[in-house]
Design a protein around this motif. Structure first.
Motif, PDB file in Angstrom:
ATOM      1  N   THR A   7     -47.132   7.090 -30.083  1.00 54.09           N
ATOM      2  CA  THR A   7     -46.947   6.755 -28.663  1.00 54.09           C
ATOM      3  C   THR A   7     -46.766   5.258 -28.464  1.00 54.09           C
ATOM      4  O   THR A   7     -45.867   4.819 -27.734  1.00 54.09           O
ATOM      5  N   GLU A   8     -47.592   4.479 -29.112  1.00 49.77           N
ATOM      6  CA  GLU A   8     -47.489   3.015 -28.981  1.00 49.77           C
ATOM      7  C   GLU A   8     -46.191   2.502 -29.598  1.00 49.77           C
ATOM      8  O   GLU A   8     -45.549   1.600 -29.062  1.00 49.77           O
ATOM      9  N   ALA A   9     -45.776   3.074 -30.711  1.00 53.80           N
ATOM     10  CA  ALA A   9     -44.524   2.660 -31.351  1.00 53.80           C
ATOM     11  C   ALA A   9     -43.325   2.957 -30.445  1.00 53.80           C
ATOM     12  O   ALA A   9     -42.441   2.113 -30.276  1.00 53.80           O
ATOM     13  N   ILE A  10     -43.303   4.126 -29.851  1.00 52.05           N
ATOM     14  CA  ILE A  10     -42.206   4.489 -28.943  1.00 52.05           C
ATOM     15  C   ILE A  10     -42.186   3.549 -27.740  1.00 52.05           C
ATOM     16  O   ILE A  10     -41.118   3.112 -27.295  1.00 52.05           O
ATOM     17  N   ARG A  11     -43.349   3.213 -27.212  1.00 53.05           N
ATOM     18  CA  ARG A  11     -43.436   2.279 -26.081  1.00 53.05           C
ATOM     19  C   ARG A  11     -42.846   0.919 -26.451  1.00 53.05           C
ATOM     20  O   ARG A  11     -42.032   0.364 -25.716  1.00 53.05           O
ATOM     21  N   LYS A  12     -43.221   0.411 -27.615  1.00 54.84           N
ATOM     22  CA  LYS A  12     -42.697  -0.881 -28.067  1.00 54.84           C
ATOM     23  C   LYS A  12     -41.192  -0.821 -28.318  1.00 54.84           C
ATOM     24  O   LYS A  12     -40.463  -1.755 -27.984  1.00 54.84           O
ATOM     25  N   SER A  40     -39.078   1.136 -26.870  1.00 55.84           N
ATOM     26  CA  SER A  40     -38.357   1.244 -25.595  1.00 55.84           C
ATOM     27  C   SER A  40     -38.108  -0.132 -24.992  1.00 55.84           C
ATOM     28  O   SER A  40     -37.069  -0.361 -24.369  1.00 55.84           O
ATOM     29  N   ILE A  41     -39.006  -1.055 -25.206  1.00 54.17           N
ATOM     30  CA  ILE A  41     -38.819  -2.434 -24.737  1.00 54.17           C
ATOM     31  C   ILE A  41     -37.790  -3.142 -25.615  1.00 54.17           C
ATOM     32  O   ILE A  41     -36.863  -3.786 -25.119  1.00 54.17           O
ATOM     33  N   ALA A  42     -37.936  -3.009 -26.915  1.00 48.95           N
ATOM     34  CA  ALA A  42     -37.049  -3.709 -27.851  1.00 48.95           C
ATOM     35  C   ALA A  42     -35.606  -3.213 -27.784  1.00 48.95           C
ATOM     36  O   ALA A  42     -34.675  -3.988 -28.004  1.00 48.95           O
ATOM     37  N   LEU A  43     -35.405  -1.941 -27.470  1.00 47.96           N
ATOM     38  CA  LEU A  43     -34.062  -1.365 -27.454  1.00 47.96           C
ATOM     39  C   LEU A  43     -33.434  -1.382 -26.067  1.00 47.96           C
ATOM     40  O   LEU A  43     -32.359  -0.820 -25.869  1.00 47.96           O
ATOM     41  N   GLU A  44     -34.062  -2.038 -25.130  1.00 48.73           N
ATOM     42  CA  GLU A  44     -33.538  -2.136 -23.768  1.00 48.73           C
ATOM     43  C   GLU A  44     -32.110  -2.691 -23.712  1.00 48.73           C
ATOM     44  O   GLU A  44     -31.329  -2.274 -22.861  1.00 48.73           O
ATOM     45  N   PRO A  45     -31.719  -3.622 -24.603  1.00 50.60           N
ATOM     46  CA  PRO A  45     -30.340  -4.131 -24.546  1.00 50.60           C
ATOM     47  C   PRO A  45     -29.253  -3.076 -24.747  1.00 50.60           C
ATOM     48  O   PRO A  45     -28.108  -3.302 -24.390  1.00 50.60           O
ATOM     49  N   LEU A  46     -29.600  -1.941 -25.329  1.00 52.06           N
ATOM     50  CA  LEU A  46     -28.601  -0.886 -25.496  1.00 52.06           C
ATOM     51  C   LEU A  46     -28.368  -0.218 -24.153  1.00 52.06           C
ATOM     52  O   LEU A  46     -29.283   0.310 -23.540  1.00 52.06           O
ATOM     53  N   SER A  47     -27.143  -0.247 -23.720  1.00 52.32           N
ATOM     54  CA  SER A  47     -26.832   0.410 -22.459  1.00 52.32           C
ATOM     55  C   SER A  47     -26.710   1.910 -22.679  1.00 52.32           C
ATOM     56  O   SER A  47     -26.494   2.377 -23.797  1.00 52.32           O
ATOM     57  N   GLU A  48     -26.820   2.658 -21.614  1.00 48.44           N
ATOM     58  CA  GLU A  48     -26.693   4.103 -21.699  1.00 48.44           C
ATOM     59  C   GLU A  48     -25.315   4.506 -22.205  1.00 48.44           C
ATOM     60  O   GLU A  48     -25.169   5.453 -22.958  1.00 48.44           O
ATOM     61  N   LYS A  49     -24.285   3.760 -21.818  1.00 49.58           N
ATOM     62  CA  LYS A  49     -22.917   4.075 -22.260  1.00 49.58           C
ATOM     63  C   LYS A  49     -22.745   3.862 -23.758  1.00 49.58           C
ATOM     64  O   LYS A  49     -21.973   4.547 -24.402  1.00 49.58           O
ATOM     65  N   GLU A  50     -23.470   2.897 -24.324  1.00 46.80           N
ATOM     66  CA  GLU A  50     -23.342   2.627 -25.752  1.00 46.80           C
ATOM     67  C   GLU A  50     -23.928   3.739 -26.595  1.00 46.80           C
ATOM     68  O   GLU A  50     -23.474   3.997 -27.693  1.00 46.80           O
ATOM     69  N   MET A  56     -35.063   1.066 -21.152  1.00 41.04           N
ATOM     70  CA  MET A  56     -34.789   2.324 -21.829  1.00 41.04           C
ATOM     71  C   MET A  56     -36.086   3.133 -21.826  1.00 41.04           C
ATOM     72  O   MET A  56     -37.131   2.614 -22.176  1.00 41.04           O
ATOM     73  N   ASP A  57     -35.991   4.405 -21.442  1.00 42.47           N
ATOM     74  CA  ASP A  57     -37.217   5.196 -21.378  1.00 42.47           C
ATOM     75  C   ASP A  57     -37.540   5.818 -22.740  1.00 42.47           C
ATOM     76  O   ASP A  57     -36.728   5.795 -23.664  1.00 42.47           O
ATOM     77  N   ASN A  58     -38.742   6.363 -22.835  1.00 43.67           N
ATOM     78  CA  ASN A  58     -39.226   6.894 -24.106  1.00 43.67           C
ATOM     79  C   ASN A  58     -38.372   8.047 -24.628  1.00 43.67           C
ATOM     80  O   ASN A  58     -38.172   8.183 -25.841  1.00 43.67           O
ATOM     81  N   ASN A  59     -37.858   8.888 -23.739  1.00 41.57           N
ATOM     82  CA  ASN A  59     -37.010  10.007 -24.176  1.00 41.57           C
ATOM     83  C   ASN A  59     -35.701   9.504 -24.786  1.00 41.57           C
ATOM     84  O   ASN A  59     -35.222  10.071 -25.772  1.00 41.57           O
ATOM     85  N   LEU A  77     -32.415   8.428 -29.670  1.00 42.93           N
ATOM     86  CA  LEU A  77     -31.769   7.467 -30.567  1.00 42.93           C
ATOM     87  C   LEU A  77     -32.325   7.580 -31.978  1.00 42.93           C
ATOM     88  O   LEU A  77     -31.578   7.560 -32.959  1.00 42.93           O
ATOM     89  N   LEU A  78     -33.649   7.676 -32.084  1.00 41.64           N
ATOM     90  CA  LEU A  78     -34.278   7.784 -33.395  1.00 41.64           C
ATOM     91  C   LEU A  78     -33.884   9.080 -34.094  1.00 41.64           C
ATOM     92  O   LEU A  78     -33.635   9.088 -35.306  1.00 41.64           O
ATOM     93  N   LYS A  79     -33.797  10.166 -33.338  1.00 42.10           N
ATOM     94  CA  LYS A  79     -33.378  11.450 -33.928  1.00 42.10           C
ATOM     95  C   LYS A  79     -31.947  11.375 -34.464  1.00 42.10           C
ATOM     96  O   LYS A  79     -31.629  11.993 -35.471  1.00 42.10           O
TER      97      LYS A  79
END
Length: 146
Positions: free
Chosen positions: A105-110, A112-122, A1-4, A9-11
């Motif tokens: 920036t570091e929080a968003i990077r982390k 993005s790794i942790a939320l990778e299981p969420l698919s784009e469709k979800e 999952m990319d930073n954008n 998601l956070l918004k």
């Protein structure tokens, strides 16, 4: 999952959380359905399971992956009821603006790794009513989802 995607998601987190709090807890037998094979499944179940998954993953990532300073910045910028800009967070926490920006920036990077299981469709909020139309063919589904 990319930073954008993480930022979006956070918004939208408070909207997902509101939906979860108002659609009730998921039952043990409710799992995220496969769109094609289980397209006749109750659409309220689809949203309930999907939104619960998004909220649980964001909550878990923010609370367990980020350090206290990063978590504080993410909470103030996205998750609190009255969000703040990075400059406002810097002033409120009496920190240098560049330090707050680095924490963000570091929080968003982390995340993005942790939320990778969420698919784009979800994470897409689309009108999926066509999935529950019993008269639609599989060809029409592929055409509409493309």
């Amino acid at each position: 999952m990319d930073n954008n995607q993480v930022t979006e998601l956070l918004k939208d987190y408070r909207s997902y959380e509101y939906a979860v709090n108002n659609c009730g807890p998921i039952q043990d037998d409710e799992v995220l359905p496969y769109i094609i094979s289980e397209r006749m499944r109750d659409k309220n179940t689809w949203d309930k399971v999907r939104y619960n998954r998004i909220v649980n993953l964001i909550d878990g990532a923010v609370n367990n992956v980020l350090n206290d300073d990063q978590r504080s910045v993410i909470m103030k910028k996205y998750l609190d009821r009255n969000t703040m800009t990075l400059a406002q967070i810097a002033a409120a926490t009496q920190r240098d603006a560049s330090r707050v920006s680095r924490l963000h920036t570091e929080a968003i990077r982390k995340l993005s790794i942790a939320l990778e299981p969420l698919s784009e469709k979800e994470t897409e909020i689309n009108n999926l009513d066509y999935m529950f139309d019993r008269n639609i063919s599989l060809h029409e589904i592929h055409t509409k989802s493309a």
